[in-house]
Design a protein around this motif. Structure first.
Motif, PDB file in Angstrom:
ATOM      1  N   TRP A   1      97.170 -34.117 -56.589  1.00  0.00           N
ATOM      2  CA  TRP A   1      97.614 -34.508 -57.933  1.00  0.00           C
ATOM      3  C   TRP A   1      98.522 -35.746 -57.912  1.00  0.00           C
ATOM      4  CZ3 TRP A   1     102.814 -34.759 -59.154  1.00  0.00           C
ATOM      5  CH2 TRP A   1     103.678 -34.180 -58.216  1.00  0.00           C
TER       6      TRP A   1
ATOM      7  N   THR B   1      98.113 -38.505 -56.472  1.00  0.00           N
ATOM      8  CA  THR B   1      97.388 -39.777 -56.585  1.00  0.00           C
ATOM      9  C   THR B   1      96.212 -39.699 -57.555  1.00  0.00           C
ATOM     10  OG1 THR B   1      96.160 -39.082 -54.627  1.00  0.00           O
ATOM     11  CG2 THR B   1      97.985 -40.627 -54.272  1.00  0.00           C
ATOM     12  N   ASP B   2      95.662 -38.511 -57.762  1.00  0.00           N
ATOM     13  CA  ASP B   2      94.489 -38.376 -58.637  1.00  0.00           C
ATOM     14  C   ASP B   2      94.954 -37.824 -59.986  1.00  0.00           C
ATOM     15  OD1 ASP B   2      92.249 -37.604 -60.007  1.00  0.00           O
ATOM     16  OD2 ASP B   2      91.371 -36.417 -58.382  1.00  0.00           O
TER      17      ASP B   2
ATOM     18  N   ALA C   1      93.494 -34.276 -60.830  1.00  0.00           N
ATOM     19  CA  ALA C   1      93.514 -33.164 -59.854  1.00  0.00           C
ATOM     20  C   ALA C   1      94.293 -31.995 -60.471  1.00  0.00           C
ATOM     21  CB  ALA C   1      94.135 -33.620 -58.537  1.00  0.00           C
TER      22      ALA C   1
ATOM     23  N   ASP D   1      91.951 -28.017 -53.616  1.00  0.00           N
ATOM     24  CA  ASP D   1      91.513 -29.003 -54.610  1.00  0.00           C
ATOM     25  C   ASP D   1      90.883 -28.228 -55.756  1.00  0.00           C
ATOM     26  OD1 ASP D   1      88.651 -28.844 -54.453  1.00  0.00           O
ATOM     27  OD2 ASP D   1      88.661 -30.124 -52.660  1.00  0.00           O
TER      28      ASP D   1
ATOM     29  N   SER E   1      86.999 -35.738 -64.931  1.00  0.00           N
ATOM     30  CA  SER E   1      87.106 -37.102 -65.455  1.00  0.00           C
ATOM     31  C   SER E   1      85.762 -37.478 -66.066  1.00  0.00           C
ATOM     32  CB  SER E   1      87.426 -38.066 -64.321  1.00  0.00           C
ATOM     33  OG  SER E   1      86.303 -38.171 -63.458  1.00  0.00           O
TER      34      SER E   1
END
Ligand code: CAO
Length: 424
Positions: A258, A260-261, A264, A318, A338
């Motif tokens: 989470w 970086t994404d 997530a 994940d 996304s």
């Protein structure tokens, strides 16, 4: 045979709300004739363009399976053609600003005179009342329909949502109104008016919040996180962040990556019947019997602590790993997908909910197909028409005009210049 084969729609819609409705009817097999102003057409053809001189994705994704005729309805010859179309169509759909249709001379009385069987379906921003004359776009409807005041976090401003509940939502409502009126007509032989206000459509989708407004009179809303945080409620339904709107508490929780994404995350619902499985999965088996956690009412004041503990677990997986584990125990959950992930999703492609369409000037693009699946009338997505692409065809085949009449109409300027062709 398609479910709505034989139904002819005079599509006088533009932008998003009305086109959503007529696109659905076209997918079900109706012959949808989109009337557009010569030269410019539906304003969205040129809005948010990603490729110069090519119909925008905004337009192409809302106008599949339709035919386009260009017509200046303020030109006497154009008006004559329009009235001819009213005589031959079953439904007129429009989402002009209030008063526009009347100013064109198309009052309900005049339309009935031309075709007593015609159904006239309209979208306006507001119903009769203080705001009936207002022009309205998506976010205005979200704000006036109760969505914005109840969306977002308690300590932040009202928020609009990316789901186009005002435009596409009202288009869906209108489509149901139209098929209902068509069904009614089979018994009465008469047309009728179908009106949908965007404010009403949004409110219909926010019905659970009007439910909560009334529950507030009888005490705090215990499933809202602010209850557990000891923050008093005011006199209107507050914004509830990502709290579930139903009786089973839920939250969006971080997953591995989470930091970086931005997507997530997983939506996690602590459905009561699977509480014991949740306790086992997250490593808190004693919560199954502990009086502070064992029952739904006991858990309500502790939701922040409980979801905090569950999040410690989801952060080790994940979002897809978490889904796989939780689904084994029937724990309701969903990954935050996304648009990129959705565009690449194999199942959505396989069912035709995400489709690749080929367009003569744009080339291939992705679109959302018909989300409503009929077993005997499957929908096939056909590219949107170029501006005025079917003008001649409609004059000739639908209105049965002779070559001489067509030349006369063209000479009057009522249909504008020749359509743009693929090679141009
Ligand atoms: N030939 C000649 N004139 C035409 C025409 C044609 N083929 N098609 C449209 N026109 C004219 C109309 O007659 C009208 O002229 P008058 O105002 O002189 O009578 C004019 O075009 C503009 O119509 P409009 O007021 O509906 O368009 P706008 O761009 O100013 O407003 C919108 C857009 C969406 C705000 C307004 O149409 C509206 O409030 N619609 C109802 C609510 C709605 O559907 N909102 C959702 C929009 S997003 O989906």
């Amino acid at each position: 045979m398609k479910a709505l084969e034989g139904v002819r729609i005079l599509d006088f819609t533009h932008v998003q709300s009305g086109p959503t409705c007529t696109q659905l009817l076209a997918w079900f097999g109706a012959d949808v004739i989109k009337v557009e102003r010569p030269g410019t057409g539906d304003i969205t053809r040129g809005q948010l363009r990603d490729i110069p001189n090519v119909d925008s994705l905004y337009f192409t994704m809302l106008n599949h399976n339709k035919r386009s005729i260009t017509l200046d309805t303020k030109n006497p010859k154009g008006k004559e053609v329009l009235e001819g179309l009213i005589r031959t169509c079953d439904v007129l759909v429009e989402n002009f600003a209030p008063g526009v249709l009347d100013r064109m001379g198309l009052t309900w009385a005049r339309i009935q005179e031309l075709n007593p069987k015609m159904i006239v379906a309209s979208i306006k921003g507001f119903g009769p009342g203080d705001y009936e004359d207002c022009k309205v776009y998506e976010n205005v409807a979200q704000c006036a329909g109760g969505s914005a005041s109840t969306t977002g976090f308690r300590d932040g401003p009202p928020l609009v949502t990316g789901a186009q509940i005002g435009d596409s939502g009202t288009g869906l409502h209108l489509a149901l109104g139209i098929v209902t009126a068509l069904f009614h007509r089979t018994k009465t032989g008469r047309g009728q008016r179908v009106n949908c206000a965007m404010q009403d459509g949004v409110l219909n989708l926010c019905r659970v919040k009007l439910r909560d407004q009334q529950r507030l009179a009888h005490g705090p809303l215990k499933e809202y996180s602010q209850f557990g945080e000891g923050i008093p409620f005011g006199d209107a339904v507050p914004r509830a962040g990502n709290d579930s709107g139903g009786g089973q508490p839920g939250r969006i929780l971080k997953c591995k990556g989470w930091e970086t994404d931005p997507n997530a995350y997983i939506y996690f619902i602590t459905q009561a019947p699977v509480w014991e499985a949740i306790c086992d999965v997250i490593g808190e088996p004693e919560w199954k019997t502990h009086p502070d956690y064992a029952t739904p009412p006991a858990r309500l004041p502790r939701l922040n602590e409980i979801f905090g503990r569950i999040e410690q677990w989801t952060m080790t997986k994940d979002k897809f790993e978490a889904m796989d584990i939780l689904n084994k125990y029937d724990i309701p959950c969903g990954p935050i997908l996304s648009m990129k992930e959705i565009a690449e999703d194999k199942s959505l492609r396989a069912t035709g909910t995400v489709v690749e369409v080929d367009h003569p000037t744009r080339g291939k693009y992705l679109s959302v197909g018909n989300p409503i699946k009929l077993s005997d009338s499957p929908s096939e997505v056909v590219r949107s028409p170029l501006l005025g692409e079917h003008t001649d065809e409609i004059l000739r085949e639908v209105l049965k005009y002779t070559e001489e009449q067509i030349s006369e109409i063209e000479a009057s300027g009522a249909t504008g210049a020749a359509p743009r062709m693929a090679a141009e």
